[in-house]
Write an enzyme that holds these catalytic residues in place. Sequence first.
Site, short mmCIF file in Angstrom:
data_model
loop_
_atom_site.label_atom_id
_atom_site.label_comp_id
_atom_site.label_asym_id
_atom_site.label_seq_id
_atom_site.Cartn_x
_atom_site.Cartn_y
_atom_site.Cartn_z
N ASP A 32 90.59 25.22 18.52
CA ASP A 32 91.34 26.02 19.51
C ASP A 32 92.79 25.56 19.56
OD1 ASP A 32 91.69 28.07 21.37
OD2 ASP A 32 91.08 26.82 23.07
N LYS A 34 96.51 26.00 19.73
CA LYS A 34 97.45 27.01 20.23
C LYS A 34 98.58 26.26 20.92
CE LYS A 34 94.57 27.64 24.34
NZ LYS A 34 93.68 28.55 25.04
N ASN A 37 97.96 23.97 23.83
CA ASN A 37 97.21 22.75 23.57
C ASN A 37 98.01 21.72 22.76
OD1 ASN A 37 95.03 23.72 24.98
ND2 ASN A 37 93.94 24.43 23.17
#
Length: 176
Positions: A32, A34, A37
């Site tokens: 995940d 992105k 993050n």
Amino acid sequence: KSPLTLREKLDVVAQACLGMAHAHEHHIVHRDIKPANILVGKEGRPKITDLGVARQVDRNTRLTQAGTILGTYSYLAPEQILSSTVGPRADIYSLGICLFSALTGRKPFEAENEFKMLKAHLEEPPPSILEYLPTAPKSLDHLVQKMLAKEEDDRPRSARAVADMLQECVRDLEAQ
């Protein structure tokens, strides 16, 4: 603080790649990646956060239940959409979208709904960053295109290799 220069953006993404390389070398795939993050501290060093869907992988591990998609749709690698078996190159794809966004101010794929976004990841070729940033080195556009390749095997072999290629792009930028 003023916006980052192109060189500073490349340095931050290269450092994020080294962080991902460390995770990958310990058999951890984030799944995940992105911008939300990747936090950048005052000293300019990125920290990769939110390992909520990260998994330790081996050849026999299925990461999700059939029919389940984990991750943020705008940053999903094609194999995350099609399969529950996801490796480090999925993170490289997601980092490629982050890099594209950092450089151009937009994502490579825009869609009006989740289905069309997933379809774009599977079928649409990414635009060239040179359309939005014509002064960028061609080597940088080539790297982004490789990171966003639809087939895993067409992407750079590791996040560490991407960091090295980004340093080459910095040298090309400085030579311009």
